[in-house]
Design an enzyme around this catalytic site. Structure first.
Site, PDB file in Angstrom:
ATOM      1  N   GLU A 150       2.384  -9.157  11.473  1.00  0.00           N
ATOM      2  CA  GLU A 150       2.152  -8.778  10.075  1.00  0.00           C
ATOM      3  C   GLU A 150       3.472  -8.418   9.386  1.00  0.00           C
ATOM      4  OE1 GLU A 150      -0.535  -5.489  10.003  1.00  0.00           O
ATOM      5  OE2 GLU A 150      -0.935  -5.621   7.853  1.00  0.00           O
ATOM      6  N   ASP A 162       0.761  -1.248   0.000  1.00  0.00           N
ATOM      7  CA  ASP A 162       0.000   0.000   0.000  1.00  0.00           C
ATOM      8  C   ASP A 162       0.792   1.300   0.000  1.00  0.00           C
ATOM      9  OD1 ASP A 162      -1.702  -2.103   0.419  1.00  0.00           O
ATOM     10  OD2 ASP A 162      -2.741  -1.230   2.118  1.00  0.00           O
TER      11      ASP A 162
END
Ligand code: 2M8
Length: 443
Positions: free
Chosen positions: A399, A167
């Site tokens: 993550e 992103d």
């Protein structure tokens, strides 16, 4: 039970907890729906121990496929406002070609699905039956990408940073700086992510304003822009295209399994690979980089995703140079392990804990390890797989990881970290795998 076996058991338990009955949440609180490339990675991790779940994971994602062939980046489990942008923001139900049975986003993510289908098919009992059930949809997905997204230089375009899966990568700083949402009325929005994990580990408000604006532009055109040349963000991303080329090569193999015509897939894999090496190569950086189609400019940012070009049948001299560059940015993690930061440590844009701007991501390491194994560098591939195990063992199932300290960041209980830890461990010890014949049946 060895430490490594315990870690694998823990990874399976995490995937069990995040399983909804038809798919796996990437992370229970931060990402409570089904994400496209997450599902592919999770399917790969489940292929050995939970083959039914691996197959269901891919099939349930493909149930959200649009009539255009697009596989959406999110299939919503509910219409609750537990994630931003939620289902009402994307408003897929009002668009032509959207699936009737589910609410989805209208953009996509890197096409790792055929690669995952190949890995799953070679491990389940009825690989042929599984491939028969998904081959047409995977072909339609790639047909969409080649018809709607390949507009210039034979490469597929992404129209939103979220479509890269990376992103807030610094590779988008320049393309995004040319996007000005201020003259337009941004739809009011409230971020949920920064109330779940530390805001300092997430994209900035400047970036989110642009994400929302770009999504809004696409939504206003029903996600099928008739004049894509006018879109404000158009990028040829290395990872996206390399994964597509590798997935096309996988469809050649899968076509062989079910007696389908492999011709078009072989042609596309070859042509796309040639375009990647012709148009995305940076001689000065010694690796592949992204191309800003709007500005007609090659990026100067050496993001780790660029190493995925090794998945696209590189000429031997190119592969050798890429591997040399890669060795220069890998960080030694001790005991024969290396880790790959998403941006080289020391690069002016490097931020060790902010999302895709420096932290180590397990999926990128796994893809690069696969590429290394397939281009004749098994020792280096194994160093990266060990790196995956070291990070998770020391930092937990997070993550992403700070490459300087190894500390986990972002969400805990992150599904693809668990899934690819399992895959990396299995790849390191082929003896633990069930042998399969090339057509997918058990030996
Ligand atoms: C992240 O992306 C979503 C938007 O799609 C977000 O930031 O909210 C990315 O890391 C993406 O690659 C990933 O698929 C998704 C779910 O894990 O989270």
């Amino acid at each position: 039970m060895s430490n490594s076996d315990k870690l694998i058991e823990e990874a399976h338990r995490l995937l069990d907890r995040n399983w909804t009955g038809s798919s796996t949440r990437p992370a229970p609180r931060l990402y409570p729906h089904q994400w496209s490339w997450d599902s592919a990675f999770i399917g790969i991790g489940n292929a050995g121990r939970s083959p039914d779940r691996a197959m269901t994971e891919l099939r349930s994602l493909l149930a959200g496929q649009w009539g255009t062939g697009l596989v959406p980046h999110i299939v919503f489990a509910s219409e609750l406002d537990d994630y931003f942008p939620s289902a009402p923001f994307w408003d897929s139900r009002s668009c032509d070609g959207a699936p009737v049975g589910s609410a989805t986003s209208g953009i996509c993510q890197p096409p790792v699905h055929a690669m995952a289908a190949g890995i799953i098919a070679r491990r389940v009992d009825d690989g042929k039956g599984f491939v028969s059930s998904v081959f047409e949809q995977l072909t339609a997905w790639h047909d969409y990408l080649f018809s709607a997204r390949v507009l210039v230089n034979g490469l597929a375009e992404i129209w939103h940073p979220w479509e890269s899966g990376m992103d807030n990568s610094p590779a988008w700083d320049e393309p995004l700086a040319a996007v000005d949402p201020s003259p337009h009325d941004l739809p009011p929005y409230r971020r949920v992510d920064v109330s779940v994990v530390a805001a300092a580990d997430r994209p900035t408000a400047w970036e989110y304003d642009r994400y929302v604006y770009l999504a809004d532009v696409l939504r206003s055109r029903g996600y099928v822009p008739l004049d894509p040349e006018t879109l404000p963000f158009r990028v040829h991303d290395v990872l996206f295209n390399a994964v597509l080329a590798r997935s096309e090569a996988e469809l050649v193999r899968l076509a062989g399994m079910i007696g389908a015509d492999p011709g078009i897939h072989a042609d596309r894999a070859r042509a796309l690979s040639e375009s990647i090496h012709a148009h995305l190569w940076s001689e000065s950086l010694g690796m592949h980089v992204d191309f800003d189609v709007c500005a007609r400019a090659l990026s100067s940012v050496p993001i780790a995703g660029g190493f995925c070009a090794l998945l696209a049948a590189p000429p031997a001299s190119v592969a050798a140079r890429v591997v040399e560059t890669l060795r220069g940015v890998l960080r030694d993690a001790g005991e024969g392990a290396s880790i790959l930061p998403s941006l080289p440590v020391g690069h002016r844009g490097f931020e060790p804990t902010r999302y895709w701007r420096g932290p180590v991501w397990i999926n990128i390491m796994w893809l690069v390890a696969l590429a290394l194994a397939e281009t004749g560098h098994p020792e280096l591939a194994e160093r990266l797989r060990r790196g995956i195990r070291t990070l998770v063992d020391n930092g937990g199932f997070f993550e992403y990881f700070d490459p300087l300290t190894g500390a986990g960041h972002g969400s805990d209980d992150f599904s693809w970290t668990a899934a690819l830890l399992i895959a990396a461990s299995e790849e390191a010890s082929p003896a633990g795998r069930t042998a399969r014949t090339p057509d997918g049946s058990a030996r």
